[in-house]
Design a protein around this motif. Structure first.
Motif: not given
Length: 335
Positions: A135-137, A178-179, A210-213
């Motif tokens: 999980x990366x932001x 996953x998201x 983008x905000x998160x992945x």
């Protein structure tokens, strides 16, 4: 000088020659394979984990068989475009697919209509590697919004409904699911924005669009180490040896049973000769067992495999059942 026995008469010689001439074309093709370059279709854009792993094993296969193993990227539709191309190719050993948990574990349950059958249309060769997702932001947004943990992120998302965009490498990928699983277990909303692979999604995430992945760890590591992305947790059941300081999502947020890892493996079109499948599997296993390859994959957070075609087939069957349950629980669907 070598003398042959008089019993080696002309009649037996002619019989042997006739037998060889009457041998089936298929047997000749199997013996001669490969006599031209072999194509490995990567169903995502260059730069993502699927592409990284395909390009890692291709040189060793080229060396082992004396023919080039060429990577061809065919991204789109969550990996379905490339998988469909290979499913319709001739089963002659010259077109292979670097399949994923998406193309062969998730998509059948996620898509209303799949243009290929992940079981009937393919001959599994071997699992290449498994990897956790991370999980990366965006690093700058993390600082600006004081997000240092998964719980910080959840708190921010609940305080800012409708403002977060979640990037993925495409509909149906483990990155997408996953998201979706994270959303369903936390009750937060994030708009899903699918891309044609991890690389373009990561580019927009690191650029602040983008905000998160929930990306595969190998493709995200360079941007994490470069300071462009902030890693919050891995989505696997255990911590990753590549980044042991990162907690799992379950550890970080108390989301019991949260697990969404990825895997990547070679497949051929159905009907590909068994001896060709076996030879490729053996050479991939040899490549993955070398110290250099083990070290390279370890730095990426990938766990090498090289299992047998039968073992890989069993994994695909089990993964399909697992992800069908995840898709159902998350409510995710793609028309």
């Amino acid at each position: 000088m070598v003398h042959f026995s008089s019993r080696f008469t002309r009649r037996p010689v002619l019989g042997i020659a006739a037998a060889l001439l009457l041998a089936s074309p298929a047997s000749w093709a199997q013996t001669a394979w490969p006599n031209k370059p072999v194509k490995i279709v990567v169903p995502f854009a260059p730069g993502g984990t699927t592409d990284i792993l395909a390009r890692a094993i291709a040189p060793d296969l080229s060396k082992a068989f004396g023919q080039q193993f060429v990577i061809e990227n065919k991204g789109g539709a969550g990996g379905n475009l490339g998988a469909e191309i290979v499913s319709k190719a001739a089963g002659d050993g010259y077109t292979l697919l670097m399949g994923t948990v998406g193309t062969h574990g998730i998509n059948r349950a996620l898509y209303a209509k799949l243009p290929y059958d992940p079981f009937k249309d393919f001959a599994p060769i071997t699992l290449v590697a498994g990897v956790p997702n991370v999980m990366v932001i965006n690093a700058e947004k993390a600082v600006a919004n004081k997000i240092n943990t998964v719980n910080d992120f959840i708190k921010y998302a609940k305080a800012n409904p409708g403002k977060l965009n979640m990037a993925s490498s495409g509909n149906g990928t483990s990155i997408h699911l996953a998201g979706e699983l994270f959303k369903s277990q936390t009750g937060i909303f994030m708009a899903h924005i699918p891309y044609r692979g991890s690389s373009p999604a990561l580019l927009d995430l690191s650029g602040g669009n983008m905000d998160v992945m929930f990306d595969n760890l190998p493709s995200a590591i360079p941007l994490i180490k470069g300071g462009k992305l902030k890693a919050l947790a891995v989505t696997s059941a255990q911590r990753s040896a590549a980044m042991p300081e990162l907690p799992t999502v379950e550890e970080a947020a108390g989301l019991k049973g949260f697990e969404a890892s990825s895997w990547f493996g070679l497949l051929a079109p159905a009907g590909t000769p068994a001896d060709v499948v076996s030879r490729i599997q053996q050479e991939v296993a040899k490549s993955l067992a070398t110290p250099a390859m083990k070290e390279r994959l370890a730095t990426l957070g990938a766990i090498p495999s090289g299992n047998t075609p039968a073992q890989f087939a069993a994994l695909i069957e089990a993964e399909h059942k697992k992800w069908a349950d995840v898709v159902k629980a998350s409510g995710a669907k793609v028309d």
